[in-house]
Design an enzyme around this catalytic site. Structure first.
Site, short mmCIF file in Angstrom:
data_model
loop_
_atom_site.label_atom_id
_atom_site.label_comp_id
_atom_site.label_asym_id
_atom_site.label_seq_id
_atom_site.Cartn_x
_atom_site.Cartn_y
_atom_site.Cartn_z
N CYS A 17 1.92 -6.44 1.85
CA CYS A 17 2.41 -5.59 0.81
C CYS A 17 1.65 -5.62 -0.24
O CYS A 17 1.15 -6.69 -0.60
CB CYS A 17 3.88 -5.99 0.52
SG CYS A 17 4.51 -5.27 -0.90
N CYS A 74 -0.40 1.49 -0.18
CA CYS A 74 0.96 0.91 0.08
C CYS A 74 1.03 0.78 1.43
O CYS A 74 0.70 1.81 2.03
CB CYS A 74 1.78 1.77 -0.39
SG CYS A 74 3.70 1.48 0.12
N1 DGL Z 1 4.72 -1.73 1.21
C1 DGL Z 1 4.88 -1.91 -0.11
C2 DGL Z 1 3.43 -2.09 -0.85
O1 DGL Z 1 2.36 -2.35 0.17
C3 DGL Z 1 5.72 -1.13 -0.83
C4 DGL Z 1 5.88 -0.81 -2.10
C5 DGL Z 1 7.40 -0.90 -2.61
O2 DGL Z 1 8.28 -1.60 -2.13
O3 DGL Z 1 7.34 -0.42 -3.67
O4 DGL Z 1 3.22 -2.12 -1.88
#
Ligand code: DGL
Length: 285
Positions: free
Chosen positions: A92, A203
């Site tokens: 993430c 993301c």
């Molecule tokens: N997968 C997360 C990232 O890479 C998602 C972001 C979120 O939950 O806002 O930032």
């Protein structure tokens, strides 16, 4: 930085596994997005043992404060380490940019690998020196992201585009819902207007809709996803050559803090995995 208010509590189905005899990678994300990174790890290290947590109860992390994200990342990492993870992959960008320093300080003996927007490869790939970074608001406001832009932008113009609602729309329905199609249409319109030729998927949810984005932007626009580089880093920290199969079959365990059926469906769709998903209860922060 606030500490989690309650000790992590696992659902009964998630009995601790402390038999840490083989490489066991713990992976987490705010939701299903981290599956895009886990997929690259599985491709490079087939058969490695993986435990994945989707914190889908709390998506999006990008709209939350840094202290909350850091505390939640500590809870999830702590639970994975209790389960016997020998390396933790923060799949993430939001979690990495806001919490990985804290995680490394708290568990100095555990290797942590994070995911950061690929500004450097994007600037290198751009022919017209116009690059966009798609990421959560939390990632974009982080000091780490601003440092990356400062260090690598050079002469390139770097458009930083928060995409509110996009991670949730992906979480809610893959590439199929009207809401997601609309979100992608409006992101693509901004990117076309900015005349960017390279787009950083900052993301981990976004690679799951890379094809839909490519359809809108055309094949000439390069999409940068760092999942393969992250997987190579994981392999090197585990002392394995990319492509090396594990000595023993590892398996994949999936946990969701929201609906396990949704995670299971996402894993089937994005990984071709038949693994069952279980519910995980971790209170607070
Ligand atoms: N997968 C997360 C990232 O890479 C998602 C972001 C979120 O939950 O806002 O930032």
């Amino acid at each position: 930085m606030t500490a989690p208010s309650a000790a992590p509590r696992a659902a009964p189905s998630a009995a601790p596994n402390t038999a840490n005899t083989a490489a066991h990678i713990g992976v987490f994300d705010s939701g299903i997005g981290g599956l895009s990174v886990l997929r690259a790890v599985q491709q490079q290290l087939p058969g490695v043992r993986l435990t994945y947590i989707a914190d889908s109860q709390h998506t999006p992390w990008g709209e939350r404060g840094t202290a909350w994200v850091a505390a939640r990342c500590q809870q999830l990492a702590g639970w994975l380490i209790d389960q016997g993870a020998s390396l933790v992959l923060v799949a993430c960008n939001t979690g990495t940019t806001q919490a990985i320093t804290t995680l490394r300080a708290r568990w100095p003996a555990t290797p942590f690998v994070g995911v950061e927007p690929g500004i450097k490869p994007a600037v290198a790939a751009s022919r017209n020196q116009r690059v966009a970074v798609l990421a959560s608001a939390g990632t974009l406001r982080s000091a780490r992201l601003q440092l990356l832009v400062h260090a690598h932008a050079g002469r390139a113009k770097v458009l930083q585009l928060p995409c509110p609602g996009l991670a949730e729309a992906i979480e809610a329905g893959g590439a199929d819902t009207g809401a997601l199609q609309q979100q992608l249409d409006s992101v693509a319109a901004v990117l076309r207007a900015a005349d960017v030729d390279t787009v950083v998927l900052g993301c981990t949810h976004y690679p799951l809709v890379a094809d839909a984005l490519r359809q809108r932007l055309g094949q000439a626009v390069v999409l940068v996803d760092t999942a393969d580089a992250v997987a190579r880093r994981v392999a090197s920290l585990l002392g394995k050559a990319p492509g090396a199969a594990a000595a023993r079959p590892g398996g994949l365990r999936l946990f969701s803090t929201a609906d396990p059926a949704a995670l299971q469906a996402a894993a089937r769709r994005w990984l071709g995995s038949a693994a069952a998903a279980q519910a995980l209860v971790l209170h607070g922060p």
